[in-house]
Scaffold this motif. Structure first.
Motif, short mmCIF file in Angstrom:
data_model
loop_
_atom_site.label_atom_id
_atom_site.label_comp_id
_atom_site.label_asym_id
_atom_site.label_seq_id
_atom_site.Cartn_x
_atom_site.Cartn_y
_atom_site.Cartn_z
N CYS A 52 0.84 -1.20 0.00
CA CYS A 52 0.00 0.00 0.00
C CYS A 52 0.87 1.25 0.00
O CYS A 52 0.56 2.23 -0.67
N GLU A 53 1.95 1.19 0.74
CA GLU A 53 2.88 2.32 0.80
C GLU A 53 3.49 2.59 -0.58
O GLU A 53 3.57 3.74 -1.03
N ARG A 54 3.88 1.52 -1.28
CA ARG A 54 4.49 1.68 -2.60
C ARG A 54 3.48 2.21 -3.61
O ARG A 54 3.82 3.07 -4.44
N GLU A 55 2.25 1.71 -3.57
CA GLU A 55 1.22 2.18 -4.48
C GLU A 55 0.95 3.66 -4.28
O GLU A 55 0.79 4.42 -5.24
N TYR A 56 0.89 4.08 -3.01
CA TYR A 56 0.60 5.49 -2.70
C TYR A 56 1.75 6.38 -3.15
O TYR A 56 1.53 7.45 -3.73
N THR A 57 2.96 5.93 -2.91
CA THR A 57 4.13 6.71 -3.33
C THR A 57 4.17 6.82 -4.86
O THR A 57 4.46 7.90 -5.40
N GLU A 58 3.86 5.72 -5.54
CA GLU A 58 3.82 5.75 -7.01
C GLU A 58 2.75 6.71 -7.51
O GLU A 58 2.96 7.44 -8.49
N LEU A 59 1.60 6.72 -6.82
CA LEU A 59 0.52 7.63 -7.20
C LEU A 59 0.97 9.08 -7.08
O LEU A 59 0.77 9.89 -7.99
N LEU A 60 1.59 9.42 -5.95
CA LEU A 60 2.06 10.80 -5.75
C LEU A 60 3.11 11.18 -6.80
O LEU A 60 3.11 12.30 -7.33
N ASP A 61 4.00 10.24 -7.11
CA ASP A 61 5.04 10.51 -8.12
C ASP A 61 4.41 10.77 -9.49
O ASP A 61 4.81 11.69 -10.21
N ASN A 62 3.42 9.96 -9.86
CA ASN A 62 2.76 10.13 -11.15
C ASN A 62 2.00 11.45 -11.23
O ASN A 62 2.01 12.13 -12.26
N LEU A 63 1.33 11.83 -10.14
CA LEU A 63 0.63 13.11 -10.13
C LEU A 63 1.61 14.27 -10.28
O LEU A 63 1.33 15.26 -10.96
N GLU A 64 2.78 14.13 -9.67
CA GLU A 64 3.79 15.18 -9.76
C GLU A 64 4.33 15.31 -11.18
O GLU A 64 4.75 16.40 -11.59
N GLN A 65 4.30 14.23 -11.95
CA GLN A 65 4.85 14.24 -13.30
C GLN A 65 3.89 14.82 -14.34
O GLN A 65 4.27 15.00 -15.50
N ILE A 66 2.65 15.10 -13.96
CA ILE A 66 1.68 15.61 -14.94
C ILE A 66 2.12 16.99 -15.42
O ILE A 66 2.27 17.92 -14.62
N PRO A 67 2.35 17.15 -16.72
CA PRO A 67 2.76 18.46 -17.23
C PRO A 67 1.61 19.48 -17.19
O PRO A 67 0.44 19.10 -17.25
N GLU A 68 1.94 20.76 -17.08
CA GLU A 68 0.91 21.78 -16.91
C GLU A 68 -0.04 21.85 -18.10
O GLU A 68 -1.22 22.19 -17.94
N GLN A 69 0.45 21.56 -19.32
CA GLN A 69 -0.40 21.71 -20.50
C GLN A 69 -1.40 20.57 -20.66
O GLN A 69 -2.33 20.66 -21.47
N ALA A 70 -1.24 19.50 -19.91
CA ALA A 70 -2.09 18.31 -20.09
C ALA A 70 -3.45 18.49 -19.43
O ALA A 70 -3.56 18.98 -18.31
N LYS A 71 -4.50 18.09 -20.14
CA LYS A 71 -5.81 17.99 -19.53
C LYS A 71 -5.85 16.74 -18.65
O LYS A 71 -5.30 15.71 -19.02
N ILE A 72 -6.49 16.86 -17.51
CA ILE A 72 -6.65 15.73 -16.60
C ILE A 72 -8.09 15.24 -16.69
O ILE A 72 -9.02 16.01 -16.44
N ILE A 73 -8.26 13.98 -17.09
CA ILE A 73 -9.59 13.39 -17.18
C ILE A 73 -9.78 12.44 -16.01
O ILE A 73 -9.06 11.44 -15.89
N LEU A 74 -10.71 12.77 -15.12
CA LEU A 74 -11.01 11.91 -13.98
C LEU A 74 -12.22 11.07 -14.32
O LEU A 74 -13.33 11.59 -14.48
N TRP A 75 -12.01 9.78 -14.46
CA TRP A 75 -13.10 8.86 -14.81
C TRP A 75 -13.77 8.37 -13.53
O TRP A 75 -13.09 8.00 -12.56
N THR A 76 -15.08 8.37 -13.53
CA THR A 76 -15.80 7.92 -12.35
C THR A 76 -17.08 7.21 -12.77
O THR A 76 -17.38 7.11 -13.96
#
Length: 354
Positions: free
Chosen positions: A147-171
């Motif tokens: 769980c710790e690794r998954e959460y850390t990976e999630l934070l890392d991926n969110l940090e890598q999102i470039p400013e010009q990219a649209k973020i699509i949240l699927w729900t």
């Protein structure tokens, strides 16, 4: 197989890692040795060994496969969604459209409808969640820091999102995806990117349902790929989140994370905590409605009961939680068991007799 499972169950987490490392190293040597031969592998070694090498190759390629979908500096769209099943379908459609270069994915792999979520933004909270799954969910084989690794990976991926990219949240209309939506809104904070919320289930129901053919999707992972294409073509029609919207979703996440329960449902456009035994009567009603096979003394395979419960449940819960509650009903004396509760297919149940 039972002997192997018994032996593995005695290992500590660090021992499992050590054994797995040694096994993979040995298989890697086999692959290097036999991979240089000209004739097909099966002509030189037994098929089980060939199968091991195939599994080894698949496992070793997983990091590269995941990395391909991670946010990149030239990404134009970042899709954030719940579940590997839905993620796999989205990847397939993106490949068909030729969008894989600019569209990348962040996949939330946990079922946020079940398990504790308190203090998930702390190592203590993540350990509590991971520990709960190991104690109660039979097929949750993760090591202590998964769980710790998954959460850390999630934070890392969110940090890598470039400013010009649209973020699509699927729900979708279920507690898992709606809770994931609120968690991501909380973690994104004041990011300048354009954020769009898309409900794939609602889009596909609107597009394809007819009076004589209605399908209500409980979770986005249920949508077949051919119908999912329409949802991806309509992402620009999704709801654009304002700063106020994001703040509201973040507050709702914090309220969820303050709760101490382990089960949530989606009701009246809100994620609601319900008691852990919320579905117990539902499971018993389904059990009473099913006909046990003749000659089995009234016992029914637990897998059949779980399948029936999943098929008719209007909420997305997951088979693992239903099976957990069946075992709790066994422990409390409501149900009797025949077999070993190591997995659903290995045991049968019936109402307690006398």
């Amino acid at each position: 197989m039972l002997t192997i499972k018994k032996a593995v169950s005695t290992l500590q987490d660090e021992e499992i890692k050590s054994y797995l490392t040694l096994i993979l190293a040995g298989i890697g040597e086999l692959k290097e040795q036999y991979g240089q031969l000209e004739r097909p592998l099966e002509e030189h070694i037994a098929k089980p060994v060939a199968g091991l090498i195939e599994q080894y190759s698949s496992l070793m390629s997983l990091p590269a496969q995941r990395a391909f979908w991670d946010p990149a500096p030239d990404s134009t769209h970042i899709h954030i969604l719940c579940g590997d099943s839905f993620g796999g379908s989205v990847k397939q459609v993106l490949k068909e459209f030729g969008w894989t270069g600019a569209h990348k994915l962040i996949i939330l792999r946990e079922n946020y409808a079940v398990g504790p979520l308190g203090r998930l933004d702390t190592p203590v909270g993540r350990k509590l969640r991971s520990d709960w799954f190991r104690r109660h969910i039979n097929e949750y084989f993760t090591v202590s820091d998964e769980c710790e690794r998954e959460y850390t990976e999630l934070l890392d991926n969110l940090e890598q999102i470039p400013e010009q990219a649209k973020i699509i949240l699927w729900t979708g209309g279920n507690a898992c995806e709606q809770t994931g939506l609120r968690l991501i809104a909380h973690l994104l904070g004041n990011r300048p990117s354009e954020i769009i919320v898309c409900d794939a289930c609602a889009i596909c129901e609107e597009q394809y349902n007819r009076p004589d053919a209605l399908i209500n999707y409980v979770h986005s992972g249920e949508i077949p790929t051919d119908k999912l294409r329409e949802a991806l073509l309509r992402i620009n029609e999704g709801r654009r989140l304002s700063a106020a919207d994001i703040m509201q979703l973040s507050r709702e996440w914090q309220q969820i994370a303050e709760q101490s329960g382990v089960l949530r449902i989606w009701q009246d456009d809100a994620v609601l905590e319900v008691p852990a035994d919320y579905y117990d009567n539902y499971l018993l009603e389904k059990l009473d409605s099913l006909q046990p096979p003749p000659g089995d003394d009234g016992f029914l395979k637990s897998a059949r009961l779980v399948g029936e419960a999943l098929g008719y449940c209007e909420q997305y819960v997951g088979d693992a939680y239903f099976e957990h509650r069946i075992r709790e009903l066994i422990y409390s004396g409501v149900l009797e068991i025949k077999g070993v509760p190591t997995a659903m297919r290995f045991y049968s149940i019936r109402r307690k007799q006398g």
